[in-house]
Design a protein around this motif. Structure first.
Motif, PDB file in Angstrom:
ATOM      1  N   ASP A   1       0.812  -1.220   0.000  1.00 35.05           N
ATOM      2  CA  ASP A   1       0.000   0.000   0.000  1.00 35.05           C
ATOM      3  C   ASP A   1       0.843   1.266   0.000  1.00 35.05           C
ATOM      4  O   ASP A   1       0.316   2.356  -0.270  1.00 35.05           O
ATOM      5  CB  ASP A   1      -0.913   0.019   1.235  1.00 35.05           C
ATOM      6  N   HIS A   2       2.148   1.152   0.317  1.00 33.94           N
ATOM      7  CA  HIS A   2       2.957   2.356   0.532  1.00 33.94           C
ATOM      8  C   HIS A   2       4.254   2.393  -0.267  1.00 33.94           C
ATOM      9  O   HIS A   2       5.073   3.305  -0.067  1.00 33.94           O
ATOM     10  CB  HIS A   2       3.303   2.483   2.029  1.00 33.94           C
ATOM     11  N   TRP A   3       4.513   1.442  -1.153  1.00 33.37           N
ATOM     12  CA  TRP A   3       5.808   1.387  -1.839  1.00 33.37           C
ATOM     13  C   TRP A   3       6.054   2.572  -2.760  1.00 33.37           C
ATOM     14  O   TRP A   3       7.200   2.962  -2.991  1.00 33.37           O
ATOM     15  CB  TRP A   3       5.941   0.087  -2.645  1.00 33.37           C
TER      16      TRP A   3
ATOM     17  N   VAL B   1      11.665  -6.894  -4.747  1.00 35.52           N
ATOM     18  CA  VAL B   1      12.231  -8.111  -4.168  1.00 35.52           C
ATOM     19  C   VAL B   1      11.342  -8.632  -3.057  1.00 35.52           C
ATOM     20  O   VAL B   1      11.084  -9.840  -2.952  1.00 35.52           O
ATOM     21  CB  VAL B   1      13.662  -7.849  -3.646  1.00 35.52           C
ATOM     22  N   ALA B   2      10.851  -7.748  -2.200  1.00 38.28           N
ATOM     23  CA  ALA B   2      10.016  -8.175  -1.080  1.00 38.28           C
ATOM     24  C   ALA B   2       8.789  -8.935  -1.563  1.00 38.28           C
ATOM     25  O   ALA B   2       8.465 -10.022  -1.050  1.00 38.28           O
ATOM     26  CB  ALA B   2       9.595  -6.961  -0.254  1.00 38.28           C
ATOM     27  N   VAL B   3       8.109  -8.386  -2.555  1.00 38.69           N
ATOM     28  CA  VAL B   3       6.885  -9.026  -3.044  1.00 38.69           C
ATOM     29  C   VAL B   3       7.220 -10.298  -3.818  1.00 38.69           C
ATOM     30  O   VAL B   3       6.556 -11.339  -3.658  1.00 38.69           O
ATOM     31  CB  VAL B   3       6.082  -8.046  -3.917  1.00 38.69           C
ATOM     32  N   GLU B   4       8.260 -10.248  -4.638  1.00 35.81           N
ATOM     33  CA  GLU B   4       8.630 -11.403  -5.456  1.00 35.81           C
ATOM     34  C   GLU B   4       9.038 -12.589  -4.588  1.00 35.81           C
ATOM     35  O   GLU B   4       8.619 -13.731  -4.847  1.00 35.81           O
ATOM     36  CB  GLU B   4       9.760 -11.014  -6.408  1.00 35.81           C
ATOM     37  N   ARG B   5       9.820 -12.339  -3.527  1.00 34.29           N
ATOM     38  CA  ARG B   5      10.239 -13.440  -2.655  1.00 34.29           C
ATOM     39  C   ARG B   5       9.061 -13.989  -1.850  1.00 34.29           C
ATOM     40  O   ARG B   5       8.987 -15.194  -1.592  1.00 34.29           O
ATOM     41  CB  ARG B   5      11.351 -12.979  -1.699  1.00 34.29           C
ATOM     42  N   ALA B   6       8.144 -13.121  -1.465  1.00 37.53           N
ATOM     43  CA  ALA B   6       6.960 -13.590  -0.748  1.00 37.53           C
ATOM     44  C   ALA B   6       6.128 -14.517  -1.631  1.00 37.53           C
ATOM     45  O   ALA B   6       5.599 -15.536  -1.164  1.00 37.53           O
ATOM     46  CB  ALA B   6       6.129 -12.402  -0.283  1.00 37.53           C
ATOM     47  N   ILE B   7       6.013 -14.175  -2.893  1.00 37.33           N
ATOM     48  CA  ILE B   7       5.281 -15.036  -3.833  1.00 37.33           C
ATOM     49  C   ILE B   7       5.965 -16.396  -3.945  1.00 37.33           C
ATOM     50  O   ILE B   7       5.304 -17.445  -3.942  1.00 37.33           O
ATOM     51  CB  ILE B   7       5.176 -14.356  -5.214  1.00 37.33           C
ATOM     52  N   ARG B   8       7.284 -16.398  -4.015  1.00 37.13           N
ATOM     53  CA  ARG B   8       8.033 -17.665  -4.103  1.00 37.13           C
ATOM     54  C   ARG B   8       7.776 -18.543  -2.883  1.00 37.13           C
ATOM     55  O   ARG B   8       7.511 -19.739  -3.009  1.00 37.13           O
ATOM     56  CB  ARG B   8       9.535 -17.392  -4.209  1.00 37.13           C
ATOM     57  N   VAL B   9       7.877 -17.933  -1.691  1.00 39.73           N
ATOM     58  CA  VAL B   9       7.694 -18.714  -0.468  1.00 39.73           C
ATOM     59  C   VAL B   9       6.274 -19.283  -0.409  1.00 39.73           C
ATOM     60  O   VAL B   9       6.069 -20.455  -0.064  1.00 39.73           O
ATOM     61  CB  VAL B   9       7.985 -17.846   0.774  1.00 39.73           C
ATOM     62  N   ALA B  10       5.298 -18.446  -0.743  1.00 39.38           N
ATOM     63  CA  ALA B  10       3.904 -18.908  -0.690  1.00 39.38           C
ATOM     64  C   ALA B  10       3.682 -20.087  -1.632  1.00 39.38           C
ATOM     65  O   ALA B  10       3.008 -21.066  -1.271  1.00 39.38           O
ATOM     66  CB  ALA B  10       2.971 -17.757  -1.043  1.00 39.38           C
TER      67      ALA B  10
ATOM     68  N   MET C   1       0.998 -10.434  -7.305  1.00 37.24           N
ATOM     69  CA  MET C   1       1.637 -10.420  -8.626  1.00 37.24           C
ATOM     70  C   MET C   1       1.362  -9.122  -9.360  1.00 37.24           C
ATOM     71  O   MET C   1       2.236  -8.602 -10.073  1.00 37.24           O
ATOM     72  CB  MET C   1       1.163 -11.618  -9.440  1.00 37.24           C
ATOM     73  N   ALA C   2       0.166  -8.576  -9.181  1.00 31.96           N
ATOM     74  CA  ALA C   2      -0.150  -7.302  -9.822  1.00 31.96           C
ATOM     75  C   ALA C   2       0.729  -6.178  -9.281  1.00 31.96           C
ATOM     76  O   ALA C   2       1.250  -5.343 -10.037  1.00 31.96           O
ATOM     77  CB  ALA C   2      -1.629  -6.973  -9.622  1.00 31.96           C
ATOM     78  N   VAL C   3       0.930  -6.150  -7.938  1.00 32.97           N
ATOM     79  CA  VAL C   3       1.803  -5.138  -7.334  1.00 32.97           C
ATOM     80  C   VAL C   3       3.245  -5.337  -7.798  1.00 32.97           C
ATOM     81  O   VAL C   3       3.935  -4.376  -8.159  1.00 32.97           O
ATOM     82  CB  VAL C   3       1.720  -5.193  -5.793  1.00 32.97           C
ATOM     83  N   ARG C   4       3.704  -6.579  -7.780  1.00 30.81           N
ATOM     84  CA  ARG C   4       5.061  -6.869  -8.254  1.00 30.81           C
ATOM     85  C   ARG C   4       5.270  -6.331  -9.662  1.00 30.81           C
ATOM     86  O   ARG C   4       6.301  -5.687  -9.955  1.00 30.81           O
ATOM     87  CB  ARG C   4       5.297  -8.377  -8.236  1.00 30.81           C
TER      88      ARG C   4
END
Length: 615
Positions: free
Chosen positions: A406-408, A434-443, A456-459
């Motif tokens: 919400d704040h990037w 990187v923060a969003v991309e790595r979170a997607i990977r872990v999930a 993915m849309a935010v990334r």
């Protein structure tokens, strides 16, 4: 029995006059609570007790006259110093070579695993090696950054230094004489003879006791065994094994055992330029530095540090914060405290006259969005190579990620903590990606609950914005922030964090531009201070972290010969025991706080990946 009392505060020492040792002329010892700097002349000129961020007891590195020091050295005039580490340990040996013989000073701080209460002990064991060696010992503490008075009380087995906030005992069988503000003495050792000095924090009513040679030898052997046992966990067996091991041992020394926090450096106010004002306190835990340190240690197989730090971090997640400030500060005290008020110590002249001397750090209140990317990258690696991410941890992480999503898209102060106002820094956007991309990977890897479509849309929005606004068509390069054509070495991480392919034409032209404008020999400037004013006076030297990033970027781009030569050149800038400060000055001198976690973690990453490419 007490023989003498004396009160002192902030007075000039009556000991022999001293000059400032070069920053690089130091080794370090520590006990995972604090660190002492030991000069090649046998002088401890920086030590805070009982913690990294406690007020200094010895601080001559920040004021040679007022700061206080603890020196054991050869008593004659002509000698040559040598300094080395006992192999695979953080036990330091300072050797004095003279025309009449050879003598050693072994310096170490015992590690107490599983002890209910840690004893803060600094042990100096002096050995006669060859010939008759005359040594001199001088102890001049200056409590609370040389602001508090203290009593000097002599006993049969040593001296008690007692201030209003802390008492230290120097325990030894060597007779010591009274000085107006400390203690001193001389003694002779023949081959095979030893003398031991134990400095420890004690109650104010403590009476120094006798330490036997067997007791100190046992402490020495246990300390050696601890460090060798810890280092045996490493998986790295590549080309630069000893160099990597020294950096790993250094990073481990900068962890605070009671909480798992990692300090950026164990010193404050060592200058980025002699006589300049870019002098800051690094004895705190930066989320960014700690995350990068975990990345480096995990690569080598050290998982315990990651587990301890993540436990510390979870406590920070639970602390209430204003919504606009974000769920995390950029830095904390090693005990997790948020308030780090900055203060100038005007009574200290600073290293070689480089004032001001600062304690605390007001950058703690800055907004730096990149910390979430560095943290999430380390969480990803910890989940992969260390302890799996638990449910509660995932819930807390996703709550933080939702705030970032919400704040990037807002200006911040950026990775270099400039004090010239907020901007749309490209690096901050990169690490948000990187923060969003790595979170997607872990999930995906773990099957954890996540709003993947939104993530993915935010990334993709962040990615497209960087490609559109962070790319400068005329410069053919990615630039520091969206409203400039200035280059920035932080963008060397773009291929390293897999944002862009290392052979992509856009990246190759960026790498070429950085090489042409920011690189001198193998040394890399962060950015041009002239082209991009940062709100601070004066110049700065090359930043060793960026130099190792450049090496890794070259390697990933396939320029292996160039990368290897640059890496080998960087190794020549290490000091005599393999340690690096923050920056390298114009004549090759080390500048800035010492040793610097940033530099050593980047060295590990560059060596690891270069070795893999060459293999």
């Amino acid at each position: 029995m007490t023989t003498t009392r004396m009160e002192t505060v902030g007075v000039r020492t009556t000991a022999r006059s001293m000059d400032y040792l070069p920053i690089a002329e130091h080794g370090i010892i520590g006990d995972l609570h604090s660190i002492a700097l030991v000069g090649t002349d046998g002088r401890i000129d920086w030590y805070c007790c009982p913690r990294f961020d406690s007020p200094s007891v010895f601080g001559a590195i920040l004021d040679k006259e007022r700061g206080g020091f603890y020196r054991i050295t050869y008593a004659g005039e002509d000698w040559v110093p040598k300094q080395l580490y006992f192999p695979d340990t953080n036990v330091l040996i300072t050797r004095f070579l003279t025309s009449g013989g050879v003598g050693d000073v072994q310096d170490f701080m015992p590690i107490q695993e599983g002890a209910a209460q840690h004893r803060h002990r600094l042990i100096r064991r002096v050995l006669g090696v060859r010939g008759a060696m005359r040594f001199r010992v001088e102890v001049y503490p200056r409590f609370n950054y040389a602001r508090d008075p203290h009593e000097t009380i002599f006993f049969e087995n040593g001296v008690l230094f007692r201030s209003q906030s802390i008492s230290l005992a120097l325990e030894t069988t060597i007779p010591l004489d009274f000085a107006s503000d400390g203690a001193h003495g001389e003694f002779t050792l023949h081959p095979g003879e030893t003398a031991t000095f134990v400095l420890e924090q004690v109650p104010e009513t403590y009476v120094p006791r006798w330490y036997s040679e067997d007791e100190t030898r046992q402490a020495f052997e246990q300390t050696v065994a601890y460090w060798r046992r810890w280092l045996s966990q490493t998986r790295y067996q590549g080309r630069w094994r000893e160099t990597i091991h020294r950096s790993a041992l250094t990073l481990k020394l900068m962890t605070y055992a009671p909480t798992g926090a990692i300090v950026a450096a164990p010193t404050t106010s060592l200058p980025e330029a002699i006589g300049g004002e870019r002098n800051y306190d690094y004895r705190y835990t930066w989320i960014r530095d700690a995350a990068f340190s975990l990345y480096a240690l995990l690569r080598l197989g050290f998982t315990g540090e990651a587990t301890a730090f993540m436990d510390w971090l979870r406590e920070r997640f639970r602390e209430p914060r204003p919504a606009e400030a974000g769920p995390l500060q950029i830095m904390y005290g090693i005990d997790g405290r948020e308030e780090l008020p900055e203060e100038e110590l005007s009574h200290l002249e600073g290293y070689m006259g480089s004032a001001p001397v600062r304690i605390g750090n007001r950058a703690a209140t800055q907004l730096q969005l990149d910390i979430y990317g560095e943290l999430m990258d380390s969480v990803y690696l910890c989940n992969k190579y260390g302890r799996p991410l638990y449910h509660d941890g995932w819930v807390e992480l996703t709550r933080n990620l939702e705030w970032l999503m919400d704040h990037w898209d807002q200006p911040d102060e950026g990775i270099w903590e400039t004090r010239g106002g907020r901007r749309d820094y490209t690096y901050s956007r990169l690490m948000s990606w990187v923060a969003v991309e790595r979170a997607i990977r872990v999930a995906r890897q773990r099957g954890l609950p996540a709003d993947l479509l939104r993530w993915m849309a935010v990334r993709d929005r962040i990615y497209n914005q960087i490609m559109e606004r962070g790319w400068h068509p005329a410069r053919r390069a990615f630039v520091q922030h969206y409203d400039t054509d200035v280059l920035d070495a932080s963008l060397l991480l773009m291929p390293l964090c897999k944002f862009i392919t290392p052979t992509d034409p856009r990246w190759i032209s960026t790498l070429d531009a950085i090489t042409a404008e920011l690189v001198s020999d193998s040394l890399v400037y962060r950015y041009s201070v002239d082209a991009s004013p940062d709100g601070l006076a004066g110049k700065e030297a090359t930043f060793s972290l960026c130099s190792f990033w450049w090496v890794e970027a070259l390697a990933r781009a396939g320029r292996l010969d160039e990368a290897r030569l640059a890496f080998e050149r960087m190794l020549t800038y290490a000091n005599h025991v393999g340690l690096y400060s923050e920056e390298i000055g114009p004549t090759g001198e080390q500048l800035g706080n010492f040793p610097q976690a940033f530099t050593h973690l980047a060295l590990i990453s560059a060596a690891y990946n270069l070795d893999r490419q060459l293999g």
